[in-house]
Design an enzyme around this catalytic site. Sequence first.
Site, mmCIF file in Angstrom:
data_model
loop_
_atom_site.group_PDB
_atom_site.id
_atom_site.type_symbol
_atom_site.label_atom_id
_atom_site.label_comp_id
_atom_site.label_asym_id
_atom_site.label_seq_id
_atom_site.Cartn_x
_atom_site.Cartn_y
_atom_site.Cartn_z
ATOM 1 N N ASP A 1 0.835 -1.206 0.000
ATOM 2 C CA ASP A 1 0.000 0.000 0.000
ATOM 3 C C ASP A 1 0.866 1.251 0.000
ATOM 4 O OD1 ASP A 1 -2.253 -1.678 0.216
ATOM 5 O OD2 ASP A 1 -2.076 -1.712 2.400
ATOM 6 N N HIS B 1 -5.465 -3.453 5.368
ATOM 7 C CA HIS B 1 -4.865 -3.843 4.086
ATOM 8 C C HIS B 1 -5.933 -4.354 3.124
ATOM 9 C CE1 HIS B 1 -1.793 -5.023 1.283
ATOM 10 N NE2 HIS B 1 -2.062 -6.312 1.377
#
Length: 336
Positions: free
Chosen positions: A151, A180
Amino acid sequence: MVKAVVCGAAGGIGQPLSLLLKLNPSVTELSLYDVVNAHGVATDLSHINTPATVKGFLPADNGAEKALAGADIVVIPAGVPRKPGMTRDDLFKVNAGICATLAQAIANACPKAFVCVISNPVNSTVPVFAETFRKAGCYDPKRLFGVTTLDVVRASTFVAEVIGKPQESSKYAIPVVGGHSGKTILPLLTQSDPQIPSAILNDKEKRDALVYRIQFGGDEVVKAKDGAGSATLSMAQAGAQFASWVIDAAFNGKQRVVQSYIDLSAAEGGEGIKKEIGGDCQWFSVNVELGRDGVQNILPIGNIDEQEQALLKEAVAELGPSIKKGLDFQPPAPKQ
């Protein structure tokens, strides 16, 4: 002298991840475990002239525990990949059992290893590891990490592209907190270093599109691969990078601040995070200072603007059920 183990080493993430760990000069022993093809991958990598010796292990003859014996760090991309139309909750039903089995093998063979979980959905699978370790009497929250580095990598890449400087993506550091998956991913664009131009931050359409792309970048890859897989190469790079940070902090004395999905009881600062997020999430991706024992300090989220505060509320609301699902998971009884 660091022994690293990759569980799920023959898969789409596992093979390039294993290659990158073989190239890490701090790794002197590399064990590869998978249900198929681990020996072939290990033999292939063993021909590369770097310090690490490489061995492959299959499930037969207690292969998982043999691979894990004496491990310093375990990186886990094991599990099935996400397919088109498949949510991370769908993935959980398949991957949670795999994670519980591997967690028990780690508890038996290397209970003090640093464990880096890539297996999706991370928001739920990391708590599965925690509960398995807890039941085995070896849970150390400082040494268990959910790898959310991809990310962060995507945020840097996409921000540089929007600014018009894609070749400078490595210069942009954007903290990404929360979880996530989807809306649990919160890129703190206001904390970017260097700063993102106000013309982008103040343009709601551009900013919303940028946040969405960071949150759902995985879907972009799944669609582009047209059913042939999910993010593998980028995830392998991100996973290897995170593992190298843990190794450097634990064995080479190089402390650093990263973002990782952790148990907020791991260090001082966790209770402060709960106050900042206005919820009682036990697990959250936060700014973590890595040290010799893993999580050394948990750092505050810091100042965020109104838009990020709204996104934070959404992330916390969505994370709660995912965490509970992982904590409540009961692996099926072994077949007689």
